[in-house]
Structure formats: C-alpha cells, structure tokens
Write an enzyme that holds these catalytic residues in place. Structure first.
Site, short mmCIF file in Angstrom:
data_model
loop_
_atom_site.label_atom_id
_atom_site.label_comp_id
_atom_site.label_asym_id
_atom_site.label_seq_id
_atom_site.Cartn_x
_atom_site.Cartn_y
_atom_site.Cartn_z
N GLY A 22 -14.60 6.11 0.46
CA GLY A 22 -13.64 5.41 1.30
C GLY A 22 -12.29 6.12 1.36
O GLY A 22 -11.67 6.22 2.43
N CYS A 23 -11.85 6.62 0.23
CA CYS A 23 -10.55 7.30 0.18
C CYS A 23 -10.59 8.62 0.92
O CYS A 23 -9.61 9.01 1.56
CB CYS A 23 -10.13 7.50 -1.27
SG CYS A 23 -9.86 5.92 -2.14
N THR A 24 -11.72 9.31 0.85
CA THR A 24 -11.87 10.57 1.59
C THR A 24 -11.86 10.30 3.09
O THR A 24 -11.18 11.00 3.85
CB THR A 24 -13.17 11.29 1.15
OG1 THR A 24 -13.07 11.58 -0.25
CG2 THR A 24 -13.36 12.57 1.93
N ALA A 29 -8.24 9.47 4.12
CA ALA A 29 -7.40 10.66 4.11
C ALA A 29 -7.72 11.58 5.29
O ALA A 29 -6.81 12.10 5.94
CB ALA A 29 -7.56 11.41 2.79
#
Length: 156
Positions: free
Chosen positions: A44-46, A49
C-alpha cells in the site's frame, strides 16, 4: 494533540533521506502535501508513493511540495527512493514526534494483534502554513488524484 483545519500546522524538524534536517517551516511560500504512511517497501505504501511520484509534476506546477513521513530510518527511505525513483523527500520519524503532533500515531489491530502504528493520513498545508484539508484513514486508490483536485480548487 489534535490538528484542526484552519489552524497553523505544527512545525517539526526531522532527518530526511538526503542527510539533511528538514522542518515544515522550510517550505513557507509553497503548498505542502504532507503524507504519513506506515512503512517503506510495503504494498500500500509503495502504491501511494508511486502515485505521488507519477503526479509530482502536476503538484509542482501548483507550487506544491510533497513530503512523506514514516517511522522508518532515513537509510531505508533512501533505498525506497532509489528503487522507485521518488522525486520528493521522505522524512524519518523514528520517535513518532511528528506523528504525535498530527495525531496519526494510533492503536491498530491486525490479525487479532494490537500495536501502535501510523494511521495513513494526508494534510494539505497552504503557503502560509495553515492546514486547509486533512484526509485520515486514507484508502490509497484515487487518493492522490483527490489531493491534487483539492489543491487545484485552492489555487482558483
């Protein structure tokens, strides 16, 4: 502490991936898209970003800077940036100093386990340093586009 729309955004100073100490006040005169995320290199963070990366030019055209914050150390941020070609700063909030100022350090539950972690959140801060919009418990899909649209409306 709870931040509120219409109030001054709390300032902080944190180490960045580039080895410098960065303060929110360094960006006075620009809009700031300040996003808190749980962990580098996770799915999710990738995605989040990379969505910000893919829209970075559009944010820059609106006189906005994107800043990501997570509890990861600056060295891990640098690897994340290199792997995904991220064109913005990532700040290391290892002691949750900024996360607590913005009230995004929360009790979380996952597979029956409780732990403290970042609640994915984004704050739009205007050129004078005032919070004009906040998104809490962010769902990644479509979030960056919504933030960009809000910024466009602000610039009208």
């Amino acid at each position: 502490m709870t931040v509120k729309i219409g109030e001054k955004a709390p300032d902080f100073q944190l180490p960045a991936n580039n080895g410098e100490k960065v303060s929110l006040s360094d960006f006075k005169g620009k809009h700031v898209v300040l996003y808190f995320y749980p962990k580098d290199m996770t799915p999710g963070c990738t995605t989040e970003a990379c969505d910000f990366r893919d829209h970075n030019e559009q944010f820059e055209e609106l006189n906005a800077v994107i800043i990501g914050i997570s509890p990861d150390p600056a060295v891990r941020h640098e690897k994340f940036i290199e792997k995904y070609g991220l064109p913005f700063l990532l700040l290391a909030d290892e002691n949750q100093e900024a996360a607590e100022l913005y009230d995004v350090w929360k009790l979380k539950k996952n597979f029956g386990k409780e732990y403290m972690g970042i609640e994915r959140s984004t704050f739009l801060i205007d050129k004078e340093g005032t919070i004009v919009k906040e998104w809490r418990k962010v769902k990644v899909k479509g979030h960056v586009e919504e933030a960009l649209e809000t910024l466009r409306d602000l610039e009208k």
